[in-house]
Motif scaffolding. Structure first.
Motif, short mmCIF file in Angstrom:
data_model
loop_
_atom_site.label_atom_id
_atom_site.label_comp_id
_atom_site.label_asym_id
_atom_site.label_seq_id
_atom_site.Cartn_x
_atom_site.Cartn_y
_atom_site.Cartn_z
N PRO B 115 49.93 33.76 48.40
CA PRO B 115 50.06 35.22 48.46
C PRO B 115 48.74 35.96 48.25
CG PRO B 115 51.42 34.27 46.70
CD PRO B 115 50.77 33.14 47.38
N LEU B 117 48.45 38.88 47.42
CA LEU B 117 48.64 39.63 46.18
C LEU B 117 47.97 38.96 44.99
CD1 LEU B 117 50.74 41.89 45.01
CD2 LEU B 117 52.11 39.92 44.47
N ILE B 118 48.10 37.63 44.92
CA ILE B 118 47.56 36.89 43.78
C ILE B 118 46.03 37.01 43.74
CG2 ILE B 118 47.32 34.58 42.75
CD1 ILE B 118 50.12 35.55 42.47
N PHE B 119 45.39 36.92 44.92
CA PHE B 119 43.93 37.07 44.93
C PHE B 119 43.55 38.47 44.45
CE2 PHE B 119 44.62 34.16 48.58
CZ PHE B 119 44.21 33.03 47.91
N ILE B 121 45.21 40.55 42.44
CA ILE B 121 45.40 40.70 40.99
C ILE B 121 44.35 39.90 40.24
CG2 ILE B 121 46.97 40.20 39.08
CD1 ILE B 121 49.26 40.58 41.17
N GLY B 122 44.13 38.66 40.69
CA GLY B 122 43.15 37.80 40.02
C GLY B 122 41.77 38.41 40.03
N LEU B 123 41.37 38.94 41.20
CA LEU B 123 40.04 39.55 41.28
C LEU B 123 39.96 40.77 40.38
CD1 LEU B 123 39.18 39.26 45.04
CD2 LEU B 123 37.76 38.51 43.14
N LEU B 124 41.00 41.57 40.39
CA LEU B 124 41.00 42.76 39.53
C LEU B 124 40.82 42.36 38.07
CD1 LEU B 124 41.56 45.80 38.96
CD2 LEU B 124 43.96 45.18 38.76
N VAL B 145 37.82 35.40 51.15
CA VAL B 145 38.66 34.22 50.90
C VAL B 145 39.85 34.18 51.85
CG1 VAL B 145 40.19 35.12 49.09
CG2 VAL B 145 39.54 32.75 49.06
N PRO C 33 39.46 33.77 40.03
CA PRO C 33 40.51 34.79 39.80
C PRO C 33 41.84 34.18 39.41
CG PRO C 33 39.38 35.17 41.88
CD PRO C 33 38.90 33.86 41.38
N ILE C 37 44.03 34.72 35.90
CA ILE C 37 45.45 35.08 35.77
C ILE C 37 46.15 34.12 34.81
CG2 ILE C 37 47.66 35.19 36.99
CD1 ILE C 37 46.26 36.18 39.41
#
Lengths: 349, 266, 284
Positions: B115, B117-119, B121-124, B145, C33, C37
């Motif tokens: 997803p 979305l995961i990248f 959120i992770g980057l944020l 990516v 990233p 998480i």
């Protein structure tokens, strides 16, 4: 096709793009503010933004964002905020000020300070910006369908209108939150106990009420005939009337909620002087009167006198204001997160 | 062939399905395009009147223009970097001498199925915790990516048809590494690189998810601008911007087709 | 012998050099990233400012009716959407394989053009079609269907319709890829042996297409549970899905550890689906 020369050219392009600190460039001569979209933003432009741009030669960049969203963005960007000036309606400026997101203002920094009603500038030394106009949250109704006119918040439960009632989202829209607090108040609830209000909304939802979160949705629903009654602001009723819709506003007998609309100085921004000039321009008599004339907001500048039709349609003068209920913004600030959680659970289908 | 002709019932069903699919796939784009020429202030169907006023409006709108400029800059940088990073990976994956090719290729293509979305959120989170907040470079990295796998795929696709003997010949004839790549390997990759670049540009230019999460103050891309408008009150000016973006996508699709053939998407 | 070894070592070095930038990108943009998480999801700040391991963020998700409801809706919608893409996508892929090249190209374009258009714009299109005063409402109005029942905005049906359009291309392209690998002679053999058209479809084509259908379904399901833009715009505030709930935790309530925990759950669900997908994709 990509041959070697093009490849090199692309690389060079990348390198040059990397070399320019592009985000920092345009910063100097612009002011970033939020406004609330639609007709509001148009009038805002007319009364404050354009005069400011002409006066200072500064470009104003307007981001359309309601209070709740603006607060979220200010929090997320605490160290490097995007906004210079933030507008709030309905109590969130106190939250923002308590969190240190807004900067205090000295009375001497605003040339129009002494023209303001006292309540409108009471908090500026603590970071709560001046209240430049006020709105009233009561009931909007469709005059052709709703007869007799509603007089009480309980009229939202009137037989046969269930699916044509609009409830405003209290989490993302401060008018929605004030509406909820007002219904709660009307039913005997307190700020400590929101149960009566939440139960009332649950009844509305069970009857088929529709939840909206932005003003344009309310207009759309009234225009399409899918809304007959809604808890929302007086000024918006006027916007709908201007658009030719048979919509009127009433202050129910239990009272209507009072919503201050404030213009605030964001902390940690380099152009304080410019931002203060913008705020000063926002509270001048001309603007305050303009809001009343264009959208029926109540003025907070003492020197404003309204006449005729306008005076009749805004809450103006002390007698008219007696029926208004104010909710303590400090309590709102304290409880809002918990209320949002309860509200979210109430809405989920 | 004649003996294999499907029965009339199947033909009928197929026709119905095709019409239905065409409607479902294209009508949402069609209504956007149609709305953009509307004269009225509101988005209603059918659109009233015909005018170009909304195009005039967006071309005069600082907000849209600066969002378009941001999107364009990000997309160009992402495209260039994607090709620079993805092409060598595809070349390596095509070599029999690279160890663990299957696993590596799975790893490199995995962002295609995970997803987005995961990248975002992770980057944020990563940037906020360690780098003091999101920036436009977070956006570039996030897009990179999800774009690199497309370049890897398109270049791999052309390399799988290429003649490995050619490189071998160059090697045995003593061409040095650089000459070998510039004169033999890269020309073989050319069409794949082009197709990958078109994909990368399109994906970066259109992305809303990573941009929504990795939203730095003052950095607004075109899709985010549109998303904001939709959340607020869609009007025909959003339709006009969207129509222009659909046009960009259509051109890029045709360019991909020119470069390697759309058939290779499957 | 030594020369061969030298050549091999050289080739390895070359491969490594070629892979290096790609690996760097994967580490910076992917592992770092995602790692953040995972770490955020299990850490908690104690009173004295230190961090300690905790499962409380995950606990919050599983004890709360609200989040279970949201998760259940997310899964349920994903299932229906996957089913819809199978029903429409598989026959479509089969038609494409048999169609005349011109028609085939037309279908391919019809499927790929929306895929290449920003999801924001496609969703916008659905808002115009499904919303108040939209295309659908104006089409059914002459039949006396008006008011709320003509509006599919803010309904699960609306979400399913819009999401099916967004994800159908993935199903079609995946199944088409598999179907192209099946020789036409198999089908012909079936027909010449006297089997009817539908029988050949059922006995020969469908079983061979199963790996494609399964991997297509997995990919559609995975993309569906994590999608955000379409469900949030079409569904509205009363029909939250997991991605929307994560967004809310990040931007609304500022509970990042909880957002991280929800993201981890979403990622775990996706991986659970994607790993068998990767297996299937590798078997020829």
């Amino acid at each position: 096709m990509l041959n070697r020369r093009h490849f090199l050219r692309d690389t060079a392009l990348t390198a040059s793009a990397l070399a320019v600190p592009s985000i920092l460039r345009a910063q100097d001569n612009r002011l970033v503010i939020n406004s609330f979209g639609g007709a509001y933003e148009e009038i805002h432009r007319q009364l404050v933004i354009t005069p400011f741009e002409e006066m200072t030669g500064t470009r104003v960049e307007v981001v359309t964002a309601y209070s709740a969203d603006t607060l979220s963005q200010l929090r997320a960007q605490k160290e490097a905020p995007q906004f210079d000036v933030a507008h709030f309606s309905g109590g969130l400026e106190t939250t923002a000020a308590l969190e240190g997101l807004l900067s205090p203002i000295e009375p001497s920094e605003l040339s129009n300070h002494d023209q303001m009603y006292e309540f409108a500038v009471a908090g500026i030394s603590k970071g709560v910006g001046p209240t430049y106009s006020t709105a009233v949250i009561g009931l909007l109704y469709e005059t052709n369908q709703i007869n007799p006119a509603p007089t009480s918040w309980n009229d939202l439960l009137r037989e046969g209108i269930g699916e044509r009632v609009l409830v405003t989202d209290a989490a993302s829209n401060t008018y929605g939150l004030l509406g909820l607090l007002m219904m709660n108040h009307a039913l005997g609830g307190t700020m400590e106990d929101l149960t009566p209000g939440l139960e009332f909304v649950r009844k509305l939802l069970d009857n088929g009420a529709v939840v909206v979160s932005k003003s344009p949705e309310i207009q759309q629903n009234f225009a399409q005939g899918s809304a007959w009654m809604a808890a929302y602001a007086q000024d918006y009723a006027f916007t709908l009337t201007k658009a030719g819709l048979p919509v009127k506003f009433v202050q129910p007998q239990e009272g209507a909620a009072f919503a201050p609309i404030t213009v605030n100085l964001v902390a940690n921004r380099p152009n304080r002087e410019l931002a203060l000039k913008f705020i000063d321009l926002s509270i001048r008599a001309e603007a305050s009167a303009g809001w009343a004339e264009a959208l029926r907001y109540s003025p907070t500048n003492r020197t404003v006198t309204l006449s005729g039709e306008v005076a009749e349609q805004v809450v103006y003068g002390e007698a008219a204001a007696r029926n208004l209920v104010g909710f303590d913004p400090v309590v709102i600030s304290d409880k809002r997160a918990g209320w949002n959680e309860e509200w979210k659970r109430l809405l989920v289908q | 062939m004649t003996g294999l002709a499907p029965p009339a019932s199947a033909r009928l069903l197929a026709t119905a399905l095709l019409i239905f699919t065409a409607l479902v796939m294209l009508v949402p784009l069609g209504v956007v395009i149609a709305s953009s020429f509307s004269e009225s202030q509101f988005l209603v169907f059918p659109p009233r009147g015909f005018s170009f006023r909304w195009y005039g409006e967006i071309l005069g709108s600082q907000a849209y223009l600066s969002a378009a400029w941001t999107s364009l800059r990000v997309a160009v940088i992402v495209t260039a970097l994607s090709v620079l990073v993805g092409t060598p990976v595809a070349i390596a994956l095509a070599k029999s001498s690279t160890p663990g090719r299957a696993a590596l290729s799975g790893l490199f293509l995995s962002p295609l199925v995970l997803p987005t979305l995961i990248f975002g959120i992770g980057l944020l989170m990563a940037m906020s915790i360690w780098l003091g907040g999101p920036s436009i470079w977070g956006l570039v990295v996030g897009h990179l990516v999800i774009c690199v796998p497309y370049v890897i795929r398109t270049v791999s696709a052309v390399l799988s048809r290429a003649d490995p003997q050619l490189e071998e010949a160059a090697r045995t004839m003593g061409a040095n590494v650089w000459r070998r790549y510039i004169h033999v390997v890269l020309p073989q990759c050319r069409t794949g690189m082009a197709a990958g670049a078109f994909f990368a540009f399109n994906i970066s230019f259109d992305d809303a998810v990573i941009a929504l999460f990795v939203r730095a103050p003052g950095v607004e891309t075109l899709p985010i601008r549109i998303y904001g408008q939709l959340e607020f009150s869609p009007d025909p000016s959003v339709a006009a911007v969207s129509t222009l973006m659909i046009l960009v996508s259509a051109v890029l699709v045709l360019l991909v087709d020119r470069a390697i053939g759309l058939d290779r998407m499957a | 012998m030594a020369a061969v070894d030298w050549v091999r070592a050289q080739a390895r070095k070359e491969s490594l050099a070629l892979l290096a930038p790609g690996i760097l990108v994967l580490v910076i943009a992917f592992l770092f990233p995602v790692g953040t998480i995972l770490i955020t999801s299990v850490l908690e700040r104690t009173e004295d400012g230190a961090f300690e391991l905790t499962a409380s963020h995950f606990g919050k998700f599983f004890v709360d009716d609200y989040y279970l409801k949201v998760a259940w809706r997310t899964l349920r919608l994903a299932l229906v959407i996957t089913l819809a893409t199978v029903i429409f996508g598989v026959p479509l892929a089969y038609i494409m394989r048999r169609a005349h090249p011109a028609l085939r190209f037309a279908i391919l374009l019809t499927v790929i053009l929306p895929l290449m258009t920003s999801v924001v714009i496609r969703t916008f299109g659905w808002l115009v079609v499904l919303g108040n005063g939209g295309l659908l409402a104006s089409l059914v109005a002459p039949f006396g269907v008006t008011g709320r029942s003509a509006v599919l905005m803010h309904t699960e049906t609306g979400i399913v319709i819009a999401m099916t359009q967004v994800l159908l291309p993935f199903m079609v392209l995946t199944v088409l890829g598999v179907l192209q690998g099946i020789g036409r002679d198999l089908e012909e053999a079936g027909r010449t042996m006297g089997a009817g058209f539908w029988q050949v479809l059922r006995v020969v084509v469908l079983p061979l297409a199963v790996p494609g259908i399964v991997s297509g379904s997995l990919i559609v399901f995975a993309l569906s549970i994590s999608s955000f833009i379409t469900p949030s715009l079409v569904g509205g505030v009363r029909l939250p899905v997991m991605a929307g709930s994560i967004y809310q935790s990040i931007g609304g309530s500022f509970d990042w550890p909880f957002a991280a925990a929800q993201s981890t759950l979403l990622l775990a669900a996706t991986l659970l689906l994607i790993i068998p997908y990767a297996r299937l994709a590798r078997t020829p």
